[in-house]
Enzyme design. Structure first.
Site, PDB file in Angstrom:
ATOM      1  N   TYR A   1      37.680  49.570  40.383  1.00  0.00           N
ATOM      2  CA  TYR A   1      36.916  50.522  41.192  1.00  0.00           C
ATOM      3  C   TYR A   1      36.441  49.918  42.512  1.00  0.00           C
ATOM      4  O   TYR A   1      35.455  50.370  43.075  1.00  0.00           O
ATOM      5  CB  TYR A   1      35.730  51.052  40.386  1.00  0.00           C
ATOM      6  CG  TYR A   1      36.094  52.192  39.447  1.00  0.00           C
ATOM      7  CD1 TYR A   1      36.823  53.312  39.905  1.00  0.00           C
ATOM      8  CD2 TYR A   1      35.699  52.183  38.108  1.00  0.00           C
ATOM      9  CE1 TYR A   1      37.144  54.356  39.049  1.00  0.00           C
ATOM     10  CE2 TYR A   1      36.016  53.234  37.252  1.00  0.00           C
ATOM     11  CZ  TYR A   1      36.740  54.321  37.730  1.00  0.00           C
ATOM     12  OH  TYR A   1      37.051  55.362  36.888  1.00  0.00           O
TER      13      TYR A   1
ATOM     14  N   THR B   1      37.088  65.802  39.361  1.00  0.00           N
ATOM     15  CA  THR B   1      36.234  64.692  38.907  1.00  0.00           C
ATOM     16  C   THR B   1      35.038  65.190  38.101  1.00  0.00           C
ATOM     17  O   THR B   1      34.710  64.634  37.053  1.00  0.00           O
ATOM     18  CB  THR B   1      35.730  63.897  40.133  1.00  0.00           C
ATOM     19  OG1 THR B   1      36.867  63.462  40.884  1.00  0.00           O
ATOM     20  CG2 THR B   1      34.899  62.697  39.718  1.00  0.00           C
TER      21      THR B   1
ATOM     22  N   LYS C   1      38.704  56.703  29.065  1.00  0.00           N
ATOM     23  CA  LYS C   1      37.479  55.948  29.303  1.00  0.00           C
ATOM     24  C   LYS C   1      36.678  55.810  27.996  1.00  0.00           C
ATOM     25  O   LYS C   1      36.981  56.482  26.998  1.00  0.00           O
ATOM     26  CB  LYS C   1      36.661  56.663  30.388  1.00  0.00           C
ATOM     27  CG  LYS C   1      37.365  56.684  31.764  1.00  0.00           C
ATOM     28  CD  LYS C   1      36.473  57.358  32.798  1.00  0.00           C
ATOM     29  CE  LYS C   1      37.158  57.454  34.151  1.00  0.00           C
ATOM     30  NZ  LYS C   1      36.279  58.116  35.151  1.00  0.00           N
TER      31      LYS C   1
ATOM     32  N   ASN D   1      33.678  61.414  32.235  1.00  0.00           N
ATOM     33  CA  ASN D   1      34.637  62.509  32.414  1.00  0.00           C
ATOM     34  C   ASN D   1      35.986  62.192  31.774  1.00  0.00           C
ATOM     35  O   ASN D   1      37.029  62.633  32.229  1.00  0.00           O
ATOM     36  CB  ASN D   1      34.765  62.859  33.899  1.00  0.00           C
ATOM     37  CG  ASN D   1      35.222  61.668  34.730  1.00  0.00           C
ATOM     38  OD1 ASN D   1      35.476  60.598  34.202  1.00  0.00           O
ATOM     39  ND2 ASN D   1      35.342  61.864  36.030  1.00  0.00           N
TER      40      ASN D   1
ATOM     41  N   GLU E   1      47.098  49.661  40.569  1.00  0.00           N
ATOM     42  CA  GLU E   1      46.385  49.762  39.292  1.00  0.00           C
ATOM     43  C   GLU E   1      47.283  49.406  38.096  1.00  0.00           C
ATOM     44  O   GLU E   1      46.827  48.766  37.146  1.00  0.00           O
ATOM     45  CB  GLU E   1      45.800  51.168  39.129  1.00  0.00           C
ATOM     46  CG  GLU E   1      44.673  51.430  40.132  1.00  0.00           C
ATOM     47  CD  GLU E   1      44.081  52.834  40.038  1.00  0.00           C
ATOM     48  OE1 GLU E   1      43.069  53.078  40.705  1.00  0.00           O
ATOM     49  OE2 GLU E   1      44.641  53.690  39.304  1.00  0.00           O
TER      50      GLU E   1
ATOM     51  N   ARG F   1      39.415  67.571  31.665  1.00  0.00           N
ATOM     52  CA  ARG F   1      37.979  67.512  31.965  1.00  0.00           C
ATOM     53  C   ARG F   1      37.325  68.887  31.845  1.00  0.00           C
ATOM     54  O   ARG F   1      36.181  68.996  31.374  1.00  0.00           O
ATOM     55  CB  ARG F   1      37.773  66.928  33.359  1.00  0.00           C
ATOM     56  CG  ARG F   1      38.075  65.424  33.441  1.00  0.00           C
ATOM     57  CD  ARG F   1      38.251  64.960  34.862  1.00  0.00           C
ATOM     58  NE  ARG F   1      38.316  63.511  35.019  1.00  0.00           N
ATOM     59  CZ  ARG F   1      38.658  62.905  36.150  1.00  0.00           C
ATOM     60  NH1 ARG F   1      38.979  63.634  37.220  1.00  0.00           N
ATOM     61  NH2 ARG F   1      38.691  61.595  36.227  1.00  0.00           N
TER      62      ARG F   1
ATOM     63  N   HIS G   1      40.810  58.491  33.473  1.00  0.00           N
ATOM     64  CA  HIS G   1      41.102  58.135  34.864  1.00  0.00           C
ATOM     65  C   HIS G   1      42.575  58.354  35.137  1.00  0.00           C
ATOM     66  O   HIS G   1      43.410  58.098  34.276  1.00  0.00           O
ATOM     67  CB  HIS G   1      40.768  56.650  35.081  1.00  0.00           C
ATOM     68  CG  HIS G   1      41.356  56.095  36.356  1.00  0.00           C
ATOM     69  ND1 HIS G   1      40.736  56.238  37.575  1.00  0.00           N
ATOM     70  CD2 HIS G   1      42.528  55.431  36.602  1.00  0.00           C
ATOM     71  CE1 HIS G   1      41.488  55.663  38.521  1.00  0.00           C
ATOM     72  NE2 HIS G   1      42.577  55.166  37.950  1.00  0.00           N
TER      73      HIS G   1
ATOM     74  N   ARG H   1      46.787  63.977  37.743  1.00  0.00           N
ATOM     75  CA  ARG H   1      45.513  64.407  38.336  1.00  0.00           C
ATOM     76  C   ARG H   1      45.272  65.893  38.065  1.00  0.00           C
ATOM     77  O   ARG H   1      44.146  66.322  37.814  1.00  0.00           O
ATOM     78  CB  ARG H   1      45.489  64.140  39.844  1.00  0.00           C
ATOM     79  CG  ARG H   1      45.688  62.681  40.228  1.00  0.00           C
ATOM     80  CD  ARG H   1      44.470  61.871  40.415  1.00  0.00           C
ATOM     81  NE  ARG H   1      43.506  62.350  41.358  1.00  0.00           N
ATOM     82  CZ  ARG H   1      42.326  61.756  41.545  1.00  0.00           C
ATOM     83  NH1 ARG H   1      42.004  60.668  40.851  1.00  0.00           N
ATOM     84  NH2 ARG H   1      41.466  62.236  42.408  1.00  0.00           N
TER      85      ARG H   1
ATOM     86  N   PHE I   1      26.691  55.267  42.859  1.00  0.00           N
ATOM     87  CA  PHE I   1      26.934  55.305  41.416  1.00  0.00           C
ATOM     88  C   PHE I   1      27.772  54.123  40.916  1.00  0.00           C
ATOM     89  O   PHE I   1      28.014  54.001  39.713  1.00  0.00           O
ATOM     90  CB  PHE I   1      27.609  56.629  41.025  1.00  0.00           C
ATOM     91  CG  PHE I   1      28.913  56.915  41.716  1.00  0.00           C
ATOM     92  CD1 PHE I   1      30.109  56.374  41.261  1.00  0.00           C
ATOM     93  CD2 PHE I   1      28.957  57.740  42.839  1.00  0.00           C
ATOM     94  CE1 PHE I   1      31.316  56.641  41.896  1.00  0.00           C
ATOM     95  CE2 PHE I   1      30.160  58.014  43.483  1.00  0.00           C
ATOM     96  CZ  PHE I   1      31.339  57.457  43.006  1.00  0.00           C
TER      97      PHE I   1
HETATM   98  N1  UDP Z   1      31.665  59.143  39.332  1.00  0.00           N
HETATM   99  C1  UDP Z   1      30.310  59.158  39.078  1.00  0.00           C
HETATM  100  N2  UDP Z   1      29.490  59.878  39.924  1.00  0.00           N
HETATM  101  C2  UDP Z   1      29.976  60.557  40.999  1.00  0.00           C
HETATM  102  C3  UDP Z   1      31.349  60.526  41.250  1.00  0.00           C
HETATM  103  C4  UDP Z   1      32.179  59.810  40.397  1.00  0.00           C
HETATM  104  O1  UDP Z   1      29.828  58.547  38.132  1.00  0.00           O
HETATM  105  O2  UDP Z   1      29.188  61.188  41.737  1.00  0.00           O
HETATM  106  C5  UDP Z   1      32.544  58.375  38.425  1.00  0.00           C
HETATM  107  C6  UDP Z   1      33.447  59.244  37.567  1.00  0.00           C
HETATM  108  O3  UDP Z   1      33.580  58.609  36.296  1.00  0.00           O
HETATM  109  C7  UDP Z   1      34.741  59.200  38.355  1.00  0.00           C
HETATM  110  C8  UDP Z   1      34.749  57.768  38.854  1.00  0.00           C
HETATM  111  O4  UDP Z   1      33.390  57.542  39.216  1.00  0.00           O
HETATM  112  O5  UDP Z   1      35.863  59.489  37.533  1.00  0.00           O
HETATM  113  C9  UDP Z   1      35.634  57.499  40.054  1.00  0.00           C
HETATM  114  O6  UDP Z   1      35.324  58.421  41.069  1.00  0.00           O
HETATM  115  P1  UDP Z   1      36.482  59.131  41.897  1.00  0.00           P
HETATM  116  O7  UDP Z   1      35.847  59.809  43.054  1.00  0.00           O
HETATM  117  O8  UDP Z   1      37.575  58.147  42.169  1.00  0.00           O
HETATM  118  O9  UDP Z   1      36.965  60.283  40.882  1.00  0.00           O
HETATM  119  P2  UDP Z   1      38.345  60.439  40.054  1.00  0.00           P
HETATM  120  O10 UDP Z   1      39.459  59.857  40.890  1.00  0.00           O
HETATM  121  O11 UDP Z   1      38.162  59.718  38.734  1.00  0.00           O
HETATM  122  O12 UDP Z   1      38.501  61.922  39.843  1.00  0.00           O
HETATM  123 MG    MG Z   2      39.562  57.961  41.731  1.00  0.00          MG
END
Ligand code: UDP
Ligand code: MG
Length: 146
Positions: A49, A91, A9, A112, A126, A102, A115, A85, A57
């Site tokens: 997204y 996350t 990112k 973070n 994707e 992370r 992705h 993952r 958010f």
């Molecule tokens: N995110 C955020 N606030 C939150 C949760 C997620 O800004 O409370 C952002 C963060 O960058 C995250 C992305 O949204 O990686 C996508 O969220 P997801 O739940 O899909 O998490 P990921 O799959 O990236 O772990």
């Molecule tokens: Mg995700």
């Protein structure tokens, strides 16, 4: 074999952590099939997204993802989705285990670093969203056997 999409990112690129993140995925044993640096358009970020569009958010997440270049990659391996993952960690970097990308390198829930697709079905969607088929290379490593 599974394929998955990884994005470094904008925060990861700006902090010069691209090499560190690639290095961790390579050392895990995953195989790189495609990679490019680009500044995502709003439309690409919104499609990427789209499942989060009702979350509070979401607007700020789209602003963040389009704020600078990202490095988009496709990695392949057995259970590549889960492996990536796990290597990324939770996350929220504050909850991500030490030893994960992370957990070792981040503190901020939005910034973070990277992705990773969350299921094989999402990964297919994707990968096709970010890459055209001719941008992906099929190859065999010397240590892969026949
Ligand atoms: N995110 C955020 N606030 C939150 C949760 C997620 O800004 O409370 C952002 C963060 O960058 C995250 C992305 O949204 O990686 C996508 O969220 P997801 O739940 O899909 O998490 P990921 O799959 O990236 O772990
Ligand atoms: Mg995700």
């Amino acid at each position: 074999m599974e394929r998955t999409l990884v994005l470094v990112k904008p925060d990861g690129v700006q902090r010069r952590l691209v090499g560190e993140i690639i290095s961790r995925l390579e050392r895990r044993g995953l195989k790189l099939l495609g990679m490019k640096l680009l500044k995502p358009s709003r439309s690409l970020a919104e499609k990427h997204y789209e499942s989060l569009k009702d979350r509070p958010f979401y607007p700020s997440l789209i602003d963040f993802l389009t704020s600078g270049p990202v490095v988009a990659m496709v990695w392949e391996g057995p259970k590549a989705v889960e492996a990536v993952r796990q290597t990324l960690g939770a996350t929220d970097p504050l909850k991500a285990a030490p030893g994960t990308i992370r957990g070792d390198l981040g503190l901020h829930i939005q910034m973070n670093l990277a992705h990773g697709s969350d299921s094989p079905e999402t990964a297919e969607r994707e990968v096709n969203l970010w890459f055209s088929p001719e941008e992906l290379v099929t190859w065999k490593a010397a240590d892969e056997g026949s």
